[in-house]
Design an enzyme around this catalytic site. Sequence first.
Site, PDB file in Angstrom:
ATOM      1  N   GLY A   7       0.825  -1.217   0.000  1.00 38.73           N
ATOM      2  CA  GLY A   7       0.000   0.000   0.000  1.00 38.73           C
ATOM      3  C   GLY A   7       0.848   1.252   0.000  1.00 38.73           C
ATOM      4  O   GLY A   7       0.656   2.152   0.819  1.00 38.73           O
ATOM      5  N   ARG A  10       0.231   5.743  -1.862  1.00 37.75           N
ATOM      6  CA  ARG A  10      -0.164   7.010  -1.231  1.00 37.75           C
ATOM      7  C   ARG A  10      -0.090   6.887   0.289  1.00 37.75           C
ATOM      8  O   ARG A  10       0.247   5.812   0.812  1.00 37.75           O
ATOM      9  CB  ARG A  10      -1.575   7.430  -1.658  1.00 37.75           C
ATOM     10  CG  ARG A  10      -2.632   6.380  -1.445  1.00 37.75           C
ATOM     11  CD  ARG A  10      -3.934   6.768  -2.175  1.00 37.75           C
ATOM     12  NE  ARG A  10      -4.761   5.618  -2.448  1.00 37.75           N
ATOM     13  CZ  ARG A  10      -5.716   5.163  -1.648  1.00 37.75           C
ATOM     14  NH1 ARG A  10      -5.966   5.780  -0.518  1.00 37.75           N
ATOM     15  NH2 ARG A  10      -6.436   4.112  -1.980  1.00 37.75           N
ATOM     16  N   VAL A  59      -2.972  -7.779  -1.702  1.00 37.82           N
ATOM     17  CA  VAL A  59      -2.336  -8.622  -0.677  1.00 37.82           C
ATOM     18  C   VAL A  59      -3.353  -9.328   0.226  1.00 37.82           C
ATOM     19  O   VAL A  59      -2.976 -10.134   1.067  1.00 37.82           O
ATOM     20  CB  VAL A  59      -1.286  -7.840   0.170  1.00 37.82           C
ATOM     21  CG1 VAL A  59      -0.094  -7.450  -0.687  1.00 37.82           C
ATOM     22  CG2 VAL A  59      -1.889  -6.639   0.857  1.00 37.82           C
ATOM     23  N   TYR A 150     -12.760  -2.456  12.557  1.00 33.00           N
ATOM     24  CA  TYR A 150     -11.407  -1.948  12.271  1.00 33.00           C
ATOM     25  C   TYR A 150     -10.519  -2.128  13.510  1.00 33.00           C
ATOM     26  O   TYR A 150      -9.390  -2.614  13.423  1.00 33.00           O
ATOM     27  CB  TYR A 150     -11.502  -0.468  11.878  1.00 33.00           C
ATOM     28  CG  TYR A 150     -10.180   0.195  11.583  1.00 33.00           C
ATOM     29  CD1 TYR A 150      -9.500  -0.076  10.402  1.00 33.00           C
ATOM     30  CD2 TYR A 150      -9.619   1.117  12.479  1.00 33.00           C
ATOM     31  CE1 TYR A 150      -8.282   0.544  10.119  1.00 33.00           C
ATOM     32  CE2 TYR A 150      -8.409   1.734  12.207  1.00 33.00           C
ATOM     33  CZ  TYR A 150      -7.745   1.455  11.023  1.00 33.00           C
ATOM     34  OH  TYR A 150      -6.552   2.068  10.745  1.00 33.00           O
ATOM     35  N   ALA A 152     -10.866  -4.242  15.905  1.00 34.15           N
ATOM     36  CA  ALA A 152     -10.599  -5.672  16.141  1.00 34.15           C
ATOM     37  C   ALA A 152      -9.482  -6.165  15.225  1.00 34.15           C
ATOM     38  O   ALA A 152      -8.626  -6.953  15.641  1.00 34.15           O
ATOM     39  CB  ALA A 152     -11.865  -6.492  15.908  1.00 34.15           C
ATOM     40  N   THR A 153      -9.459  -5.660  13.979  1.00 37.08           N
ATOM     41  CA  THR A 153      -8.377  -6.102  13.072  1.00 37.08           C
ATOM     42  C   THR A 153      -7.025  -5.600  13.590  1.00 37.08           C
ATOM     43  O   THR A 153      -6.022  -6.302  13.534  1.00 37.08           O
ATOM     44  CB  THR A 153      -8.583  -5.637  11.604  1.00 37.08           C
ATOM     45  OG1 THR A 153      -8.492  -4.206  11.514  1.00 37.08           O
ATOM     46  CG2 THR A 153      -9.899  -6.119  11.037  1.00 37.08           C
ATOM     47  N   ILE A 183      -3.737  10.511  11.312  1.00 35.96           N
ATOM     48  CA  ILE A 183      -2.668  10.969  10.417  1.00 35.96           C
ATOM     49  C   ILE A 183      -3.322  11.518   9.148  1.00 35.96           C
ATOM     50  O   ILE A 183      -4.261  10.899   8.623  1.00 35.96           O
ATOM     51  CB  ILE A 183      -1.718   9.796  10.053  1.00 35.96           C
ATOM     52  CG1 ILE A 183      -1.224   9.065  11.321  1.00 35.96           C
ATOM     53  CG2 ILE A 183      -0.544  10.290   9.214  1.00 35.96           C
ATOM     54  CD1 ILE A 183      -0.449   9.900  12.317  1.00 35.96           C
TER      55      ILE A 183
HETATM   56  P1  NAP Z   1      -4.652   5.168   2.432  1.00 36.75           P
HETATM   57  O1  NAP Z   1      -4.219   6.578   2.233  1.00 36.75           O
HETATM   58  O2  NAP Z   1      -6.093   4.827   2.279  1.00 36.75           O
HETATM   59  O3  NAP Z   1      -3.772   4.247   1.411  1.00 36.75           O
HETATM   60  C1  NAP Z   1      -4.028   2.881   1.353  1.00 36.75           C
HETATM   61  C2  NAP Z   1      -2.967   2.209   0.499  1.00 36.75           C
HETATM   62  O4  NAP Z   1      -3.233   0.801   0.528  1.00 36.75           O
HETATM   63  C3  NAP Z   1      -2.979   2.612  -0.956  1.00 36.75           C
HETATM   64  O5  NAP Z   1      -1.648   2.609  -1.429  1.00 36.75           O
HETATM   65  C4  NAP Z   1      -3.790   1.507  -1.639  1.00 36.75           C
HETATM   66  O6  NAP Z   1      -3.431   1.283  -3.004  1.00 36.75           O
HETATM   67  C5  NAP Z   1      -3.337   0.317  -0.805  1.00 36.75           C
HETATM   68  N1  NAP Z   1      -4.268  -0.804  -0.807  1.00 36.75           N
HETATM   69  C6  NAP Z   1      -5.602  -0.795  -0.544  1.00 36.75           C
HETATM   70  N2  NAP Z   1      -6.088  -2.040  -0.648  1.00 36.75           N
HETATM   71  C7  NAP Z   1      -5.041  -2.855  -0.972  1.00 36.75           C
HETATM   72  C8  NAP Z   1      -4.894  -4.237  -1.223  1.00 36.75           C
HETATM   73  N3  NAP Z   1      -5.949  -5.058  -1.145  1.00 36.75           N
HETATM   74  N4  NAP Z   1      -3.675  -4.713  -1.571  1.00 36.75           N
HETATM   75  C9  NAP Z   1      -2.600  -3.884  -1.671  1.00 36.75           C
HETATM   76  N5  NAP Z   1      -2.670  -2.566  -1.430  1.00 36.75           N
HETATM   77  C10 NAP Z   1      -3.873  -2.055  -1.095  1.00 36.75           C
HETATM   78  O7  NAP Z   1      -4.237   4.605   3.864  1.00 36.75           O
HETATM   79  P2  NAP Z   1      -3.319   5.269   5.010  1.00 36.75           P
HETATM   80  O8  NAP Z   1      -4.117   6.261   5.736  1.00 36.75           O
HETATM   81  O9  NAP Z   1      -2.011   5.653   4.440  1.00 36.75           O
HETATM   82  O10 NAP Z   1      -3.162   4.006   5.993  1.00 36.75           O
HETATM   83  C11 NAP Z   1      -2.117   3.083   5.851  1.00 36.75           C
HETATM   84  C12 NAP Z   1      -2.135   2.139   7.037  1.00 36.75           C
HETATM   85  O11 NAP Z   1      -2.041   2.890   8.246  1.00 36.75           O
HETATM   86  C13 NAP Z   1      -3.404   1.286   7.166  1.00 36.75           C
HETATM   87  O12 NAP Z   1      -3.082  -0.011   7.615  1.00 36.75           O
HETATM   88  C14 NAP Z   1      -4.203   2.019   8.226  1.00 36.75           C
HETATM   89  O13 NAP Z   1      -5.097   1.168   8.909  1.00 36.75           O
HETATM   90  C15 NAP Z   1      -3.099   2.532   9.118  1.00 36.75           C
HETATM   91  N6  NAP Z   1      -3.485   3.713   9.914  1.00 36.75           N
HETATM   92  C16 NAP Z   1      -3.831   4.881   9.310  1.00 36.75           C
HETATM   93  C17 NAP Z   1      -4.200   5.975  10.098  1.00 36.75           C
HETATM   94  C18 NAP Z   1      -4.575   7.316   9.521  1.00 36.75           C
HETATM   95  O14 NAP Z   1      -4.987   8.194  10.297  1.00 36.75           O
HETATM   96  N7  NAP Z   1      -4.453   7.538   8.227  1.00 36.75           N
HETATM   97  C19 NAP Z   1      -4.242   5.835  11.488  1.00 36.75           C
HETATM   98  C20 NAP Z   1      -3.882   4.621  12.057  1.00 36.75           C
HETATM   99  C21 NAP Z   1      -3.508   3.566  11.269  1.00 36.75           C
HETATM  100  P3  NAP Z   1      -4.215   2.018  -4.242  1.00 36.75           P
HETATM  101  O15 NAP Z   1      -3.795   3.465  -4.200  1.00 36.75           O
HETATM  102  O16 NAP Z   1      -3.716   1.333  -5.462  1.00 36.75           O
HETATM  103  O17 NAP Z   1      -5.666   1.831  -3.974  1.00 36.75           O
END
Ligand code: NAP
Length: 242
Positions: A7, A10, A59, A150, A152-153, A183
């Site tokens: 992922g 972005r 994935v 979410y 729970a995961t 974030i």
């Molecule tokens: P995001 O901006 O929504 O980006 C998600 C990324 O995951 C994208 O690159 C997307 O690719 C990819 N993706 C989605 N489904 C996928 C799959 N089935 N296989 C492979 N790649 C996949 O997310 P984020 O905010 O950066 O979050 C990243 C991680 O941090 C996540 O695990 C999230 O739970 C965790 N997190 C985020 C926050 C927050 O506040 N943002 C807080 C706590 C934890 P495409 O662009 O090709 O769709």
Amino acid sequence: MVAIVTGASRGIGKACALRLAKDGYTVVINYASNEAKAQEVLAEVRALGSDGMIYKADVSKKAEANQMVKDVAKAYGSIDVLVNNAGIVRDELLLTLTEENLDKCFDLNVKGYFYMAQACALKMFRKKKGVIINMSSVSGSFSLPGQSVYGATKGAINTMTKTLAKELAPYGIRVNACAPGFIETEMLEAIPQEKKEEYLRVIPQHKLGTTADIAAVVSFLASDESKYMTGQILTIDGGLSL
Ligand code: NAP
């Protein structure tokens, strides 16, 4: 040294890929659908003087996760760091929760992390060295209405991190997790503005985190600076969960 970031087209994954490139890693930028964005990240990686590849793989599907790891190992010979980052959020209250969203969250946020950890650990065993970093969330231990699934995961990922740390320590593989708070990424766009303002009031630092804040911790966990750390969940949340 080779790092796979799932992922990474972005958000947090992108920042981790760029930070690891800056640290000198060859970076595999995994994405699900957005090839143009992944290409932009690869161009930025190259501008930093490093190299890598983009790799489209869902994935949450074991065959695709395995194929990616196989192809990366074939291309580069080894995998040194895995950042299990790709995740989705589906905020829903219990009474309206759909089975589809329940499955989607568990398939990617839990099963996807296992598939990638298993496939990469098999490659890391050979070198008797490797690092796995799981992107958890404060929601894994701090409850927010609407995040039962979410959360729970992410709770599962915290437990998985500790257990794999014990299982893999004899093979020189360290497993740690980051637990970000709020974030600034596209993931937060689904949260209504008034809700965001409410969160800002309760976060002791009264601000959202940046993707670079998380990438800095990932860089530390990937490096030998943290070589005596395993099974830890590092919270990066401006104090939200205190
Ligand atoms: P995001 O901006 O929504 O980006 C998600 C990324 O995951 C994208 O690159 C997307 O690719 C990819 N993706 C989605 N489904 C996928 C799959 N089935 N296989 C492979 N790649 C996949 O997310 P984020 O905010 O950066 O979050 C990243 C991680 O941090 C996540 O695990 C999230 O739970 C965790 N997190 C985020 C926050 C927050 O506040 N943002 C807080 C706590 C934890 P495409 O662009 O090709 O769709």
